[in-house]
Design a protein around this motif. Structure first.
Motif, PDB file in Angstrom:
ATOM      1  N   ASP A 120     -22.918  64.327   1.005  1.00 26.12           N
ATOM      2  CA  ASP A 120     -23.157  63.895   2.387  1.00 26.12           C
ATOM      3  C   ASP A 120     -24.442  64.522   2.914  1.00 26.12           C
ATOM      4  O   ASP A 120     -24.803  65.637   2.550  1.00 26.12           O
ATOM      5  N   THR A 121     -25.093  63.812   3.818  1.00 24.10           N
ATOM      6  CA  THR A 121     -26.307  64.332   4.426  1.00 24.10           C
ATOM      7  C   THR A 121     -26.179  64.446   5.937  1.00 24.10           C
ATOM      8  O   THR A 121     -27.153  64.745   6.621  1.00 24.10           O
ATOM      9  N   TRP A 122     -24.977  64.209   6.459  1.00 20.12           N
ATOM     10  CA  TRP A 122     -24.747  64.309   7.906  1.00 20.12           C
ATOM     11  C   TRP A 122     -23.429  65.037   8.135  1.00 20.12           C
ATOM     12  O   TRP A 122     -22.428  64.729   7.504  1.00 20.12           O
ATOM     13  N   ASP A 123     -23.450  66.002   9.034  1.00 16.90           N
ATOM     14  CA  ASP A 123     -22.238  66.720   9.402  1.00 16.90           C
ATOM     15  C   ASP A 123     -21.963  66.402  10.869  1.00 16.90           C
ATOM     16  O   ASP A 123     -22.732  66.798  11.751  1.00 16.90           O
ATOM     17  N   SER A 124     -20.886  65.671  11.132  1.00 20.56           N
ATOM     18  CA  SER A 124     -20.594  65.234  12.506  1.00 20.56           C
ATOM     19  C   SER A 124     -20.239  66.421  13.402  1.00 20.56           C
ATOM     20  O   SER A 124     -20.542  66.404  14.601  1.00 20.56           O
TER      21      SER A 124
ATOM     22  N   TRP B 233     -21.527  69.468  13.151  1.00 18.47           N
ATOM     23  CA  TRP B 233     -22.827  70.093  13.423  1.00 18.47           C
ATOM     24  C   TRP B 233     -23.695  69.171  14.268  1.00 18.47           C
ATOM     25  O   TRP B 233     -24.563  69.610  14.995  1.00 18.47           O
ATOM     26  N   ARG B 234     -23.475  67.871  14.170  1.00 17.41           N
ATOM     27  CA  ARG B 234     -24.225  66.828  14.880  1.00 17.41           C
ATOM     28  C   ARG B 234     -25.679  66.745  14.400  1.00 17.41           C
ATOM     29  O   ARG B 234     -26.615  66.696  15.211  1.00 17.41           O
ATOM     30  N   GLY B 235     -25.827  66.747  13.062  1.00 15.87           N
ATOM     31  CA  GLY B 235     -27.179  66.631  12.541  1.00 15.87           C
ATOM     32  C   GLY B 235     -27.210  66.548  11.030  1.00 15.87           C
ATOM     33  O   GLY B 235     -26.187  66.678  10.367  1.00 15.87           O
ATOM     34  N   PRO B 236     -28.419  66.333  10.492  1.00 13.12           N
ATOM     35  CA  PRO B 236     -28.572  66.233   9.044  1.00 13.12           C
ATOM     36  C   PRO B 236     -28.429  67.598   8.370  1.00 13.12           C
ATOM     37  O   PRO B 236     -28.805  68.625   8.923  1.00 13.12           O
TER      38      PRO B 236
ATOM     39  N   SER C 206     -28.783  69.412   4.357  1.00 11.07           N
ATOM     40  CA  SER C 206     -29.201  69.288   2.962  1.00 11.07           C
ATOM     41  C   SER C 206     -28.713  70.517   2.200  1.00 11.07           C
ATOM     42  O   SER C 206     -29.165  71.630   2.456  1.00 11.07           O
TER      43      SER C 206
ATOM     44  N   ALA D  79     -30.132  72.803   7.733  1.00  5.73           N
ATOM     45  CA  ALA D  79     -29.510  71.863   8.671  1.00  5.73           C
ATOM     46  C   ALA D  79     -30.315  71.866   9.964  1.00  5.73           C
ATOM     47  O   ALA D  79     -30.843  72.904  10.370  1.00  5.73           O
TER      48      ALA D  79
ATOM     49  N   ARG E 189     -30.516  70.038  14.103  1.00  7.18           N
ATOM     50  CA  ARG E 189     -29.865  69.251  15.151  1.00  7.18           C
ATOM     51  C   ARG E 189     -30.651  69.345  16.441  1.00  7.18           C
ATOM     52  O   ARG E 189     -31.341  70.333  16.701  1.00  7.18           O
TER      53      ARG E 189
END
Length: 174
Positions: free
Chosen positions: A148-152, A154-157, A159, A168, A170
């Motif tokens: 995954d490249t998005w953490d909901s 965290w609300r952002g990309p 890697s 990360a 945000r």
């Protein structure tokens, strides 16, 4: 890999084989000969460990991996908050606990937070000087890192790299 590596001074130059009774001029570059391979392997492993601990913002953990020539003195003594990062943040990203450092900055007038770190359990091995254990465990996880490249949450990309490091970002709304 867990013990200190000594500085070595190898002069540059690649020596081509002799041609008859004539020894050719050395070519520019470096050649790691078989008798130096173990030393070079050791240097690379400890330099990688230094890069990860520095990326996580821990100068104290970093200095143990660098020789004087590599700049260990830059991580000792007083460090002003504005000139370096400090390993002072913990984040759970994509279900993994990371330790590292965060920075807030403006990007085109938008406030952004960036977190950089290393998986906490792997970082603790590096912090404790256990490079071999870190290498074994990170190798065992090579196919298990999230894609995954998005953490909901965290609300952002996000890697996550195969070496256990993470970056990360945000947008900050307040």
């Amino acid at each position: 890999m867990d013990h200190f590596v000594e500085d070595e001074n190898f002069f540059p130059g690649i020596q081509r084989p002799t041609e008859g009774n004539r020894t050719p001029e050395k070519e520019p570059g470096f050649h790691i000969t078989p008798d130096r391979r173990e030393w070079f392997r050791h240097v690379l492993a400890r330099t990688e460990a230094a890069g990860l601990t520095a990326f996580a913002g821990d100068g104290q953990a970093t200095v143990q991996y660098l020789t004087k020539r590599q700049g260990s003195r830059h991580f000792t003594g007083f460090a002003h908050a504005a000139t370096g990062s400090v390993q002072d943040a913990r984040e759970q990203l994509l279900g993994i606990q990371f330790v590292g450092t965060d920075h807030v900055f403006r990007l085109n007038r938008t406030r952004v937070e960036a977190f950089s770190g290393v998986a906490e359990d792997l970082f603790r091995h590096l912090e404790g000087g256990r490079v071999e254990r870190y290498r074994r465990e990170v190798y065992a996880r090579r196919d298990a890192w999230p894609l995954d490249t998005w953490d909901s949450r965290w609300r952002g990309p996000v890697s996550v790299n195969p070496d256990g490091s993470v970056l990360a970002m945000r947008v900050l709304t307040s």
